[in-house]
Each structure stands twice: as C-alpha cells, then as structure tokens.
Design an enzyme around this catalytic site. Structure first.
Site, PDB file in Angstrom:
ATOM      1  N   THR A  67       0.833  -1.195   0.000  1.00 21.39           N
ATOM      2  CA  THR A  67       0.000   0.000   0.000  1.00 21.39           C
ATOM      3  C   THR A  67       0.874   1.253   0.000  1.00 21.39           C
ATOM      4  O   THR A  67       2.101   1.171  -0.115  1.00 21.39           O
ATOM      5  CB  THR A  67      -1.036  -0.055   1.152  1.00 21.39           C
ATOM      6  N   LYS A  71       3.434   1.358  -3.769  1.00 16.51           N
ATOM      7  CA  LYS A  71       2.813   0.597  -4.868  1.00 16.51           C
ATOM      8  C   LYS A  71       3.566   0.708  -6.199  1.00 16.51           C
ATOM      9  O   LYS A  71       3.567  -0.221  -6.986  1.00 16.51           O
ATOM     10  CB  LYS A  71       1.375   1.071  -5.090  1.00 16.51           C
ATOM     11  N   ASP A 107      -7.035  -4.019  -7.697  1.00 16.16           N
ATOM     12  CA  ASP A 107      -7.980  -2.915  -7.442  1.00 16.16           C
ATOM     13  C   ASP A 107      -9.046  -2.792  -8.541  1.00 16.16           C
ATOM     14  O   ASP A 107     -10.230  -2.628  -8.243  1.00 16.16           O
ATOM     15  CB  ASP A 107      -7.240  -1.578  -7.325  1.00 16.16           C
ATOM     16  N   GLY A 131     -11.179  12.359 -11.556  1.00 16.00           N
ATOM     17  CA  GLY A 131      -9.894  12.001 -10.949  1.00 16.00           C
ATOM     18  C   GLY A 131      -9.095  11.169 -11.928  1.00 16.00           C
ATOM     19  O   GLY A 131      -9.676  10.440 -12.761  1.00 16.00           O
ATOM     20  N   ARG A 155      -8.713  17.565 -12.093  1.00 14.47           N
ATOM     21  CA  ARG A 155      -8.310  18.946 -11.785  1.00 14.47           C
ATOM     22  C   ARG A 155      -7.104  19.342 -12.630  1.00 14.47           C
ATOM     23  O   ARG A 155      -7.085  20.390 -13.271  1.00 14.47           O
ATOM     24  CB  ARG A 155      -7.987  19.047 -10.285  1.00 14.47           C
ATOM     25  N   TYR A 221     -13.978   4.301   1.067  1.00  9.20           N
ATOM     26  CA  TYR A 221     -14.770   3.185   1.583  1.00  9.20           C
ATOM     27  C   TYR A 221     -15.667   3.514   2.777  1.00  9.20           C
ATOM     28  O   TYR A 221     -15.995   2.645   3.568  1.00  9.20           O
ATOM     29  CB  TYR A 221     -13.894   1.950   1.839  1.00  9.20           C
TER      30      TYR A 221
HETATM   31  P1  NAP Z   1      -3.737   9.719  -6.011  1.00  7.87           P
HETATM   32  O1  NAP Z   1      -3.020   8.870  -6.990  1.00  7.87           O
HETATM   33  O2  NAP Z   1      -2.979  10.575  -5.067  1.00  7.87           O
HETATM   34  O3  NAP Z   1      -4.755  10.655  -6.858  1.00  7.87           O
HETATM   35  C1  NAP Z   1      -5.508  11.631  -6.213  1.00  7.87           C
HETATM   36  C2  NAP Z   1      -6.572  12.186  -7.161  1.00  7.87           C
HETATM   37  O4  NAP Z   1      -7.354  13.136  -6.425  1.00  7.87           O
HETATM   38  C3  NAP Z   1      -5.990  12.962  -8.355  1.00  7.87           C
HETATM   39  O5  NAP Z   1      -6.864  12.834  -9.457  1.00  7.87           O
HETATM   40  C4  NAP Z   1      -5.990  14.398  -7.827  1.00  7.87           C
HETATM   41  O6  NAP Z   1      -6.040  15.374  -8.830  1.00  7.87           O
HETATM   42  C5  NAP Z   1      -7.301  14.411  -7.074  1.00  7.87           C
HETATM   43  N1  NAP Z   1      -7.357  15.464  -6.073  1.00  7.87           N
HETATM   44  C6  NAP Z   1      -6.677  15.533  -4.911  1.00  7.87           C
HETATM   45  N2  NAP Z   1      -7.006  16.663  -4.248  1.00  7.87           N
HETATM   46  C7  NAP Z   1      -7.915  17.315  -5.016  1.00  7.87           C
HETATM   47  C8  NAP Z   1      -8.608  18.537  -4.884  1.00  7.87           C
HETATM   48  N3  NAP Z   1      -8.443  19.336  -3.821  1.00  7.87           N
HETATM   49  N4  NAP Z   1      -9.459  18.908  -5.861  1.00  7.87           N
HETATM   50  C9  NAP Z   1      -9.643  18.120  -6.954  1.00  7.87           C
HETATM   51  N5  NAP Z   1      -8.999  16.942  -7.141  1.00  7.87           N
HETATM   52  C10 NAP Z   1      -8.147  16.547  -6.188  1.00  7.87           C
HETATM   53  O7  NAP Z   1      -4.694   8.834  -5.090  1.00  7.87           O
HETATM   54  P2  NAP Z   1      -5.388   7.415  -5.466  1.00  7.87           P
HETATM   55  O8  NAP Z   1      -4.499   6.315  -5.036  1.00  7.87           O
HETATM   56  O9  NAP Z   1      -5.838   7.488  -6.873  1.00  7.87           O
HETATM   57  O10 NAP Z   1      -6.633   7.391  -4.467  1.00  7.87           O
HETATM   58  C11 NAP Z   1      -7.770   8.195  -4.720  1.00  7.87           C
HETATM   59  C12 NAP Z   1      -8.911   7.814  -3.783  1.00  7.87           C
HETATM   60  O11 NAP Z   1      -9.325   6.476  -4.029  1.00  7.87           O
HETATM   61  C13 NAP Z   1      -8.526   7.894  -2.302  1.00  7.87           C
HETATM   62  O12 NAP Z   1      -9.585   8.520  -1.617  1.00  7.87           O
HETATM   63  C14 NAP Z   1      -8.427   6.448  -1.881  1.00  7.87           C
HETATM   64  O13 NAP Z   1      -8.830   6.272  -0.532  1.00  7.87           O
HETATM   65  C15 NAP Z   1      -9.438   5.774  -2.809  1.00  7.87           C
HETATM   66  N6  NAP Z   1      -9.120   4.352  -3.035  1.00  7.87           N
HETATM   67  C16 NAP Z   1     -10.003   3.416  -2.596  1.00  7.87           C
HETATM   68  C17 NAP Z   1      -9.750   2.057  -2.785  1.00  7.87           C
HETATM   69  C18 NAP Z   1     -10.730   1.033  -2.278  1.00  7.87           C
HETATM   70  O14 NAP Z   1     -10.367  -0.144  -2.184  1.00  7.87           O
HETATM   71  N7  NAP Z   1     -11.961   1.406  -1.970  1.00  7.87           N
HETATM   72  C19 NAP Z   1      -8.577   1.649  -3.435  1.00  7.87           C
HETATM   73  C20 NAP Z   1      -7.682   2.652  -3.898  1.00  7.87           C
HETATM   74  C21 NAP Z   1      -7.964   3.996  -3.679  1.00  7.87           C
HETATM   75  P3  NAP Z   1      -4.672  16.056  -9.364  1.00  7.87           P
HETATM   76  O15 NAP Z   1      -4.099  15.099 -10.375  1.00  7.87           O
HETATM   77  O16 NAP Z   1      -5.147  17.326  -9.959  1.00  7.87           O
HETATM   78  O17 NAP Z   1      -3.781  16.246  -8.181  1.00  7.87           O
END
Ligand code: NAP
Length: 274
Positions: A67, A71, A107, A131, A155, A221
């Site tokens: 995690t 990753k 995932d 996103g 964004r 989640y």
């Molecule tokens: P990440 O790679 O850091 O990507 C974050 C995303 O959020 C990017 O698209 C980013 O946009 C956007 N973002 C962050 N702050 C923002 C803001 N203030 N306004 C608009 N957009 C914003 O993270 P990730 O690994 O993809 O995870 C994203 C979400 O998915 C998290 O909440 C995580 O908990 C969830 N998730 C859940 C599972 C599950 O099993 N349920 C598995 C994986 C992830 P920019 O590119 O513009 O920065």
C-alpha cells in the site's frame, strides 16, 4: 488462530500501515477456511523497501499486499509484473512462487466485482470518471474494456490527458471530459479523487447537477458527504467498501488458490469500521 512451525506468512507493507483493515479481514478469512496462514502489517520506510523485499525472499514469506507509498516503487524490485499491473503502473499484491516475486493489481477487478454486486452494468453507459490518479488508472482499464462510453475529468488536465492517451492505445471508447458540465449527461459518475477523506473537503462535484437516474460511485470506503448528498437527492450511491472487499478477495485467491468467504470478510470490515 494457531500459529505453528508450518504457518505461512502474508504481510502488508505500507507507511503508515497501522490503520489497515486488511489484517483483520484476511486473518479471519484464513481461520474460516481452515488455512494455515497468518497476515501481519509491517511499517516499511521507503528507504527500507528494497531490504524488506529481499527479506521476503530470504524468509520465504508467501505473499504481500503493498500500500501507500510503495505501490509504484516496488515494481522494479519484482521478478515479474502481470500486464494489468504494468498498465496501471502500480502493484498491490505480490505472490511468492518458489522464490520468484510476481506483482499484481487487484484494485480494478475488485472495483468491477463491487459494481456487479450492486447490479451496475457499465456496458453502453456514459461513465464520467472524476480524478486521474492511481485508483482511476486501476479502474479505467476495466471500465473501458467493459464497453462503457468513458470520459475522464481531472483537476490537473494533463494527468487526465496522459491517462486517456495510454488507454487509447487499446480502446476507442475513451476521451478527456470537456469539464464537469458533462455531469448532466452521465449515467454513472465515479469519484476517484481523494476529496471526501477529510471532513473539511469540498464535494468533488455537485450531485444536484446529475440526471435524476444517474448512479454515483465514490471509491472512498465510507459514506462520504458526496454519497450522502447523492442519496438525499434520490440517486443510487455506492461507496468504495465493495472495492476494498473484492480487491482483498482476489488477492487472497492469488496467495492461497482458494476462494475466500467474501460475506464473512465483508462483516469483518463492517465490524472494524464500527
Ligand atoms: P492519487 O493517486 O494521489 O490521486 C488523487 C486524485 O485526487 C488525483 O486525481 C488528484 O487530482 C485528485 N485530487 C486531490 N485533491 C484534489 C482537490 N483538492 N481537488 C480536486 N482533485 C483533487 O490517489 P489514489 O491512489 O488514486 O486514491 C484516490 C482515492 O481512491 C482515495 O480517496 C483512496 O482512498 C481511494 N481508493 C479506494 C480504494 C478502495 O479499495 N476502496 C482503493 C484505492 C484507492 P490532481 O491530479 O489534480 O492532483
């Protein structure tokens, strides 16, 4: 659980990792299945990741979950990475096959299983993915492969363009969204941003802008403000708990070769979340 001289070890590497629900979920499933496995959480500093991976080989640890923040960094340390994980550019599951470490990413498949469970079929539907981070990359391949009409908004536009460009090598049904104005045309809108993790976060988009029969999915989640608002305005809204569950189910199958009891695992997650 009886830990003996023959017990196989599975671990999750992360930093931090103490909040992880995975040890409770997997240990309980191993017990239910009567398998001689145990699952532990190990806080691994980024600077120690290579040494920790060598430790997996040295100690014949049977498998891993990986995690944040490891990753991506772990990929070049493995013997093989499966094609899906290569496209995603991240590994969340590793299997130790006779000393060879193979990387997977469960995932995206886990996400699709969670939609199936909710009787949501994306084929032929207009899907707006909000996103373009790691999680978006993980699910977008499967959304495109399943025949949705997929548009991606982020964004930072360049990041959405990069993802769409990578998907376009294999799929024609994917494009960059003009903007959040597309909300009103989408059948399914997915929040894959991290907005909603913190109480002070703004909504990633306004559910009031959606078509009345649009479905909202949030990868976080828990029931986020987005999920609650969407339900209030009459939409079907699904949080990321199912994705969390199914990525774990698929990982467990990869480690042990057995299908774990998913209903039981779901109950454990519910209990752990209080
Ligand atoms: P990440 O790679 O850091 O990507 C974050 C995303 O959020 C990017 O698209 C980013 O946009 C956007 N973002 C962050 N702050 C923002 C803001 N203030 N306004 C608009 N957009 C914003 O993270 P990730 O690994 O993809 O995870 C994203 C979400 O998915 C998290 O909440 C995580 O908990 C969830 N998730 C859940 C599972 C599950 O099993 N349920 C598995 C994986 C992830 P920019 O590119 O513009 O920065």
């Amino acid at each position: 659980m009886d830990i003996s001289g023959t017990t196989r070890v599975i671990a999750i590497f992360g930093h931090p990792v103490s909040h992880s629900l995975s040890p409770a979920m997997h240990n309980s499933a191993f017990r239910e299945m009567g398998l001689d496995y145990c699952y532990i959480a190990l806080d691994v500093l980024p600077s120690e990741l290579r040494a920790a991976i060598e430790g997996v080989r040295a100690m014949d640890i049977a498998g891993l979950n990986i995690t944040v923040p490891h990753k991506e960094a772990v990929m070049p340390m493995l013997d093989k990475v499966d094609p899906e994980a290569s496209f995603i550019g991240a590994v969340n599951t590793i299997v130790n096959r006779s000393g060879k470490l193979i990387g997977y990413n469960t995932d995206g498949r886990g996400f699709m299983r969670s939609l199936e469970e909710e009787s949501v079929d994306v084929a032929g539907k207009r899907v707006l993915l909000v996103g373009a981070g790691g999680a978006a990359r993980a699910i977008s391949w499967y959304l495109a492969e399943s025949g949705s009409d997929l548009s991606i908004y982020n964004r930072t536009t360049e990041r959405a363009e990069l993802l769409v460009g990578d998907l376009a090598i294999n799929f024609k049904n994917v494009r960059t969204a003009e903007g959040l104005e597309e909300l009103g045309e989408a059948d399914i809108v997915i929040n894959s941003t991290s907005l909603g993790l913190k109480p002070e976060d703004a909504l990633p988009f306004e559910p009031s802008a959606l078509k009345q029969d649009a479905i909202v999915v949030d990868l976080i989640y828990r029931d986020t403000p987005l999920i609650l608002e969407a339900r209030k305005s009459g939409h079907k809204a699904i949080n990321g708990l199912g994705m969390l569950l199914w990525q774990g189910v698929l990982a467990s199958e990869l480690w042990t070769g057995h299908a774990p009891p998913h209903e039981h695992m779901k109950n454990i997650i519910f209990k752990s979340l209080g």
